[in-house]
Design a protein around this motif. Structure first.
Motif, PDB file in Angstrom:
ATOM      1  N   THR A   1     -29.931  91.518 -35.673  1.00  0.00           N
ATOM      2  CA  THR A   1     -28.969  92.548 -35.277  1.00  0.00           C
ATOM      3  C   THR A   1     -28.086  92.818 -36.477  1.00  0.00           C
ATOM      4  O   THR A   1     -28.032  92.026 -37.410  1.00  0.00           O
ATOM      5  CB  THR A   1     -28.088  92.067 -34.103  1.00  0.00           C
ATOM      6  N   GLU A   2     -27.394  93.895 -36.434  1.00  0.00           N
ATOM      7  CA  GLU A   2     -26.558  94.238 -37.577  1.00  0.00           C
ATOM      8  C   GLU A   2     -25.301  93.383 -37.650  1.00  0.00           C
ATOM      9  O   GLU A   2     -24.478  93.563 -38.533  1.00  0.00           O
ATOM     10  CB  GLU A   2     -26.226  95.729 -37.533  1.00  0.00           C
ATOM     11  N   THR A   3     -25.154  92.455 -36.711  1.00  0.00           N
ATOM     12  CA  THR A   3     -24.003  91.557 -36.772  1.00  0.00           C
ATOM     13  C   THR A   3     -24.238  90.425 -37.759  1.00  0.00           C
ATOM     14  O   THR A   3     -23.289  89.797 -38.209  1.00  0.00           O
ATOM     15  CB  THR A   3     -23.689  90.960 -35.386  1.00  0.00           C
ATOM     16  N   GLU A   4     -25.477  90.142 -38.085  1.00  0.00           N
ATOM     17  CA  GLU A   4     -25.823  89.083 -39.033  1.00  0.00           C
ATOM     18  C   GLU A   4     -26.169  89.724 -40.374  1.00  0.00           C
ATOM     19  O   GLU A   4     -27.306  90.085 -40.628  1.00  0.00           O
ATOM     20  CB  GLU A   4     -27.026  88.278 -38.523  1.00  0.00           C
ATOM     21  N   ILE A   5     -25.157  89.882 -41.238  1.00  0.00           N
ATOM     22  CA  ILE A   5     -25.356  90.520 -42.537  1.00  0.00           C
ATOM     23  C   ILE A   5     -24.976  89.529 -43.633  1.00  0.00           C
ATOM     24  O   ILE A   5     -23.924  88.904 -43.578  1.00  0.00           O
ATOM     25  CB  ILE A   5     -24.512  91.806 -42.664  1.00  0.00           C
ATOM     26  N   TYR A   6     -25.860  89.399 -44.638  1.00  0.00           N
ATOM     27  CA  TYR A   6     -25.667  88.448 -45.724  1.00  0.00           C
ATOM     28  C   TYR A   6     -25.795  89.167 -47.059  1.00  0.00           C
ATOM     29  O   TYR A   6     -26.578  90.098 -47.193  1.00  0.00           O
ATOM     30  CB  TYR A   6     -26.738  87.352 -45.679  1.00  0.00           C
ATOM     31  N   SER A   7     -25.062  88.680 -48.035  1.00  0.00           N
ATOM     32  CA  SER A   7     -25.266  89.193 -49.390  1.00  0.00           C
ATOM     33  C   SER A   7     -26.512  88.517 -49.952  1.00  0.00           C
ATOM     34  O   SER A   7     -26.960  87.490 -49.438  1.00  0.00           O
ATOM     35  CB  SER A   7     -24.050  88.908 -50.273  1.00  0.00           C
ATOM     36  N   ILE A   8     -27.047  89.060 -51.002  1.00  0.00           N
ATOM     37  CA  ILE A   8     -28.255  88.509 -51.599  1.00  0.00           C
ATOM     38  C   ILE A   8     -27.987  87.101 -52.156  1.00  0.00           C
ATOM     39  O   ILE A   8     -28.898  86.286 -52.248  1.00  0.00           O
ATOM     40  CB  ILE A   8     -28.822  89.460 -52.684  1.00  0.00           C
ATOM     41  N   LYS A   9     -26.741  86.797 -52.467  1.00  0.00           N
ATOM     42  CA  LYS A   9     -26.381  85.454 -52.950  1.00  0.00           C
ATOM     43  C   LYS A   9     -26.593  84.407 -51.867  1.00  0.00           C
ATOM     44  O   LYS A   9     -26.826  83.242 -52.180  1.00  0.00           O
ATOM     45  CB  LYS A   9     -24.917  85.417 -53.384  1.00  0.00           C
ATOM     46  N   ASN A  10     -26.498  84.815 -50.619  1.00  0.00           N
ATOM     47  CA  ASN A  10     -26.626  83.888 -49.485  1.00  0.00           C
ATOM     48  C   ASN A  10     -28.001  83.957 -48.843  1.00  0.00           C
ATOM     49  O   ASN A  10     -28.136  83.772 -47.632  1.00  0.00           O
ATOM     50  CB  ASN A  10     -25.546  84.184 -48.441  1.00  0.00           C
ATOM     51  N   ILE A  11     -29.029  84.194 -49.640  1.00  0.00           N
ATOM     52  CA  ILE A  11     -30.374  84.371 -49.103  1.00  0.00           C
ATOM     53  C   ILE A  11     -30.879  83.101 -48.412  1.00  0.00           C
ATOM     54  O   ILE A  11     -31.568  83.181 -47.398  1.00  0.00           O
ATOM     55  CB  ILE A  11     -31.352  84.869 -50.192  1.00  0.00           C
ATOM     56  N   GLU A  12     -30.524  81.935 -48.936  1.00  0.00           N
ATOM     57  CA  GLU A  12     -30.960  80.680 -48.302  1.00  0.00           C
ATOM     58  C   GLU A  12     -30.323  80.531 -46.922  1.00  0.00           C
ATOM     59  O   GLU A  12     -30.977  80.108 -45.972  1.00  0.00           O
ATOM     60  CB  GLU A  12     -30.632  79.471 -49.180  1.00  0.00           C
ATOM     61  N   LYS A  13     -29.055  80.865 -46.803  1.00  0.00           N
ATOM     62  CA  LYS A  13     -28.382  80.800 -45.506  1.00  0.00           C
ATOM     63  C   LYS A  13     -29.009  81.806 -44.546  1.00  0.00           C
ATOM     64  O   LYS A  13     -29.236  81.502 -43.376  1.00  0.00           O
ATOM     65  CB  LYS A  13     -26.886  81.066 -45.654  1.00  0.00           C
ATOM     66  N   ALA A  14     -29.303  83.000 -45.033  1.00  0.00           N
ATOM     67  CA  ALA A  14     -29.938  84.021 -44.190  1.00  0.00           C
ATOM     68  C   ALA A  14     -31.292  83.524 -43.695  1.00  0.00           C
ATOM     69  O   ALA A  14     -31.631  83.689 -42.516  1.00  0.00           O
ATOM     70  CB  ALA A  14     -30.106  85.320 -44.972  1.00  0.00           C
ATOM     71  N   LYS A  15     -32.053  82.903 -44.578  1.00  0.00           N
ATOM     72  CA  LYS A  15     -33.374  82.383 -44.221  1.00  0.00           C
ATOM     73  C   LYS A  15     -33.249  81.290 -43.159  1.00  0.00           C
ATOM     74  O   LYS A  15     -33.964  81.323 -42.147  1.00  0.00           O
ATOM     75  CB  LYS A  15     -34.064  81.850 -45.484  1.00  0.00           C
ATOM     76  N   ASN A  16     -32.351  80.360 -43.346  1.00  0.00           N
ATOM     77  CA  ASN A  16     -32.156  79.283 -42.375  1.00  0.00           C
ATOM     78  C   ASN A  16     -31.634  79.806 -41.037  1.00  0.00           C
ATOM     79  O   ASN A  16     -32.091  79.373 -39.972  1.00  0.00           O
ATOM     80  CB  ASN A  16     -31.206  78.222 -42.937  1.00  0.00           C
ATOM     81  N   ASP A  17     -30.694  80.735 -41.099  1.00  0.00           N
ATOM     82  CA  ASP A  17     -30.165  81.316 -39.860  1.00  0.00           C
ATOM     83  C   ASP A  17     -31.246  82.092 -39.108  1.00  0.00           C
ATOM     84  O   ASP A  17     -31.307  82.051 -37.874  1.00  0.00           O
ATOM     85  CB  ASP A  17     -28.973  82.224 -40.144  1.00  0.00           C
ATOM     86  N   PHE A  18     -32.101  82.779 -39.843  1.00  0.00           N
ATOM     87  CA  PHE A  18     -33.184  83.530 -39.204  1.00  0.00           C
ATOM     88  C   PHE A  18     -34.140  82.585 -38.476  1.00  0.00           C
ATOM     89  O   PHE A  18     -34.512  82.829 -37.323  1.00  0.00           O
ATOM     90  CB  PHE A  18     -33.939  84.363 -40.241  1.00  0.00           C
ATOM     91  N   ILE A  19     -34.507  81.503 -39.119  1.00  0.00           N
ATOM     92  CA  ILE A  19     -35.393  80.525 -38.468  1.00  0.00           C
ATOM     93  C   ILE A  19     -34.716  79.944 -37.234  1.00  0.00           C
ATOM     94  O   ILE A  19     -35.343  79.783 -36.186  1.00  0.00           O
ATOM     95  CB  ILE A  19     -35.831  79.434 -39.471  1.00  0.00           C
ATOM     96  N   ASN A  20     -33.416  79.674 -37.320  1.00  0.00           N
ATOM     97  CA  ASN A  20     -32.689  79.171 -36.154  1.00  0.00           C
ATOM     98  C   ASN A  20     -32.632  80.195 -35.028  1.00  0.00           C
ATOM     99  O   ASN A  20     -32.731  79.838 -33.847  1.00  0.00           O
ATOM    100  CB  ASN A  20     -31.277  78.726 -36.545  1.00  0.00           C
ATOM    101  N   ILE A  21     -32.509  81.475 -35.377  1.00  0.00           N
ATOM    102  CA  ILE A  21     -32.527  82.536 -34.362  1.00  0.00           C
ATOM    103  C   ILE A  21     -33.879  82.562 -33.660  1.00  0.00           C
ATOM    104  O   ILE A  21     -33.966  82.694 -32.441  1.00  0.00           O
ATOM    105  CB  ILE A  21     -32.195  83.909 -34.993  1.00  0.00           C
ATOM    106  N   VAL A  22     -34.952  82.422 -34.420  1.00  0.00           N
ATOM    107  CA  VAL A  22     -36.306  82.394 -33.844  1.00  0.00           C
ATOM    108  C   VAL A  22     -36.437  81.225 -32.880  1.00  0.00           C
ATOM    109  O   VAL A  22     -36.921  81.377 -31.743  1.00  0.00           O
ATOM    110  CB  VAL A  22     -37.384  82.318 -34.957  1.00  0.00           C
ATOM    111  N   LEU A  23     -36.009  80.048 -33.310  1.00  0.00           N
ATOM    112  CA  LEU A  23     -36.100  78.860 -32.454  1.00  0.00           C
ATOM    113  C   LEU A  23     -35.234  78.998 -31.199  1.00  0.00           C
ATOM    114  O   LEU A  23     -35.668  78.654 -30.098  1.00  0.00           O
ATOM    115  CB  LEU A  23     -35.701  77.610 -33.244  1.00  0.00           C
ATOM    116  N   ASP A  24     -34.028  79.520 -31.357  1.00  0.00           N
ATOM    117  CA  ASP A  24     -33.137  79.706 -30.201  1.00  0.00           C
ATOM    118  C   ASP A  24     -33.704  80.716 -29.215  1.00  0.00           C
ATOM    119  O   ASP A  24     -33.613  80.535 -27.994  1.00  0.00           O
ATOM    120  CB  ASP A  24     -31.746  80.147 -30.657  1.00  0.00           C
ATOM    121  N   THR A  25     -34.310  81.771 -29.729  1.00  0.00           N
ATOM    122  CA  THR A  25     -34.910  82.791 -28.859  1.00  0.00           C
ATOM    123  C   THR A  25     -36.056  82.193 -28.061  1.00  0.00           C
ATOM    124  O   THR A  25     -36.187  82.441 -26.845  1.00  0.00           O
ATOM    125  CB  THR A  25     -35.402  83.987 -29.683  1.00  0.00           C
TER     126      THR A  25
END
Length: 149
Positions: A119-143
């Motif tokens: 969703t557009e509520t989860e926005i990351y700068s390119i510097k935080n790509i590792e956090k975005a990647k980890n958060d995305f995997i957690n979103i998949v698991l939570d879903t």
């Protein structure tokens, strides 16, 4: 009527000059943005699109989902290109859990480039790509967890 011809000629020259300046400005901006985008695309490809570890993690998640729920379920992931972008890059990671579509997407906006998760509520700068990647995997698991409760 000589005066009219002179005014028309001046008007035509002014319009042609303005068009030329706009075209040159657009070309300079496009060239600058392209060089900035190439840096971000390289980071994206290294960390996401061409990263074997990330792809293996997604494969592992999907295979485990299929093992837990083997019948009548659609679980898969893919990399997709955004055709509206000038650059040719697989900038969208899609994960489908039955009818739920989860995305992580690279959006190129010059220096303001960002990564958007699901969703557009989860926005990351390119510097935080590792956090975005980890958060995305957690979103998949939570879903998946929510779907199976």
């Amino acid at each position: 009527m000589k005066n009219l011809d002179k005014k028309l000629k001046n008007l035509e020259d002014e319009i042609v000059e303005n068009r030329l300046q706009k075209k040159q400005r657009r070309e300079r901006i496009d060239k600058r943005d392209s060089s900035i985008h190439q840096k971000f695309i390289k980071i994206w490809n290294d960390k996401i699109a061409k990263n074997k570890e990330f792809k293996t993690d997604l494969d592992k998640i999907i295979s485990r989902f299929k093992k837990i729920n083997p019948k009548n379920n659609r679980y898969y992931w893919m990399l997709q290109e955004d055709i509206s972008m000038k650059e040719r890059v697989k900038s969208i990671v899609l994960v489908y859990i039955n009818n739920v579509r989860l995305t992580m997407e690279l959006r190129l906006y010059g220096r303001s480039t960002e990564i958007v998760c699901t969703t557009e509520t989860e926005i990351y700068s390119i510097k935080n790509i590792e956090k975005a990647k980890n958060d995305f995997i957690n979103i998949v698991l939570d879903t998946f967890k929510e779907e199976n409760e």
